[in-house]
Scaffold this motif. Sequence first.
Motif, PDB file in Angstrom:
ATOM      1  N   THR A 165      -3.518   6.512  -8.643  1.00 24.97           N
ATOM      2  CA  THR A 165      -4.782   6.873  -7.989  1.00 24.97           C
ATOM      3  C   THR A 165      -5.947   6.289  -8.789  1.00 24.97           C
ATOM      4  N   TRP A 175      -4.108  -0.864  -2.288  1.00 20.70           N
ATOM      5  CA  TRP A 175      -4.738   0.439  -2.482  1.00 20.70           C
ATOM      6  C   TRP A 175      -5.216   0.976  -1.139  1.00 20.70           C
ATOM      7  N   PHE A 193      -8.660   5.755  -3.993  1.00 22.35           N
ATOM      8  CA  PHE A 193      -7.537   5.041  -3.383  1.00 22.35           C
ATOM      9  C   PHE A 193      -6.231   5.496  -4.025  1.00 22.35           C
ATOM     10  N   LYS A 237      -2.065   4.184  -4.598  1.00 20.00           N
ATOM     11  CA  LYS A 237      -1.282   2.958  -4.668  1.00 20.00           C
ATOM     12  C   LYS A 237      -0.341   2.838  -3.475  1.00 20.00           C
TER      13      LYS A 237
END
Length: 199
Positions: free
Chosen positions: A8, A33, A46, A48
Amino acid sequence: MKNKDKNTITQFKTYFDFDKELEYINEMNRQGWKLVYIKGGCFYTFVKTQPDEYFTTTYMDDKNKISQVITFAAQCGYESVPHTMDGIGNLLYLTAPKGKVSEEFSCDRESKIKFHSKISKFYLLNGIALLIMTLILIAETFLFSCLLASEFDMSLFTILMIGSIVGLITFIMGFFALILYIKSRKKIKQLKAESWIYE
């Protein structure tokens, strides 16, 4: 700004152009992302994913239709991204895996024109209000200067400095808001021209 969780990340960005903002989000999507949250209009979180797995789009509509739009978008395979900065209340950020959404869902030009019309009005009113505030601050600073001119000391200097600084800040903000208003009007003209071409 990165979180302890390597899967994150949160990045600080400021955008006043929705097209440029969307370019940034989709560039992050291409890098792997997925957008999950926007806080205050400038902190983008975002998680992963696989590179180029997701894409993001925006949708604009009237406030009273937004809940219906979210439901229909979900049926078409989109996720609504929560955010906290939309004072107008009719902007949606939608993300989805590439190639796994229905083409039935799209933001038509009329909806975009309505949205940008509201945004341009918001910028215009704020710009005018800030410039009026600037004039009031200048008048107040001048008045205090005249009243205290016979007894010049640090208090007068402080009033002048504070009035000047605040006045300059409100002027810059007002001027910037009017520039954004002009840009949003250009965007509306562009959308209307595209609408006329494709009709």
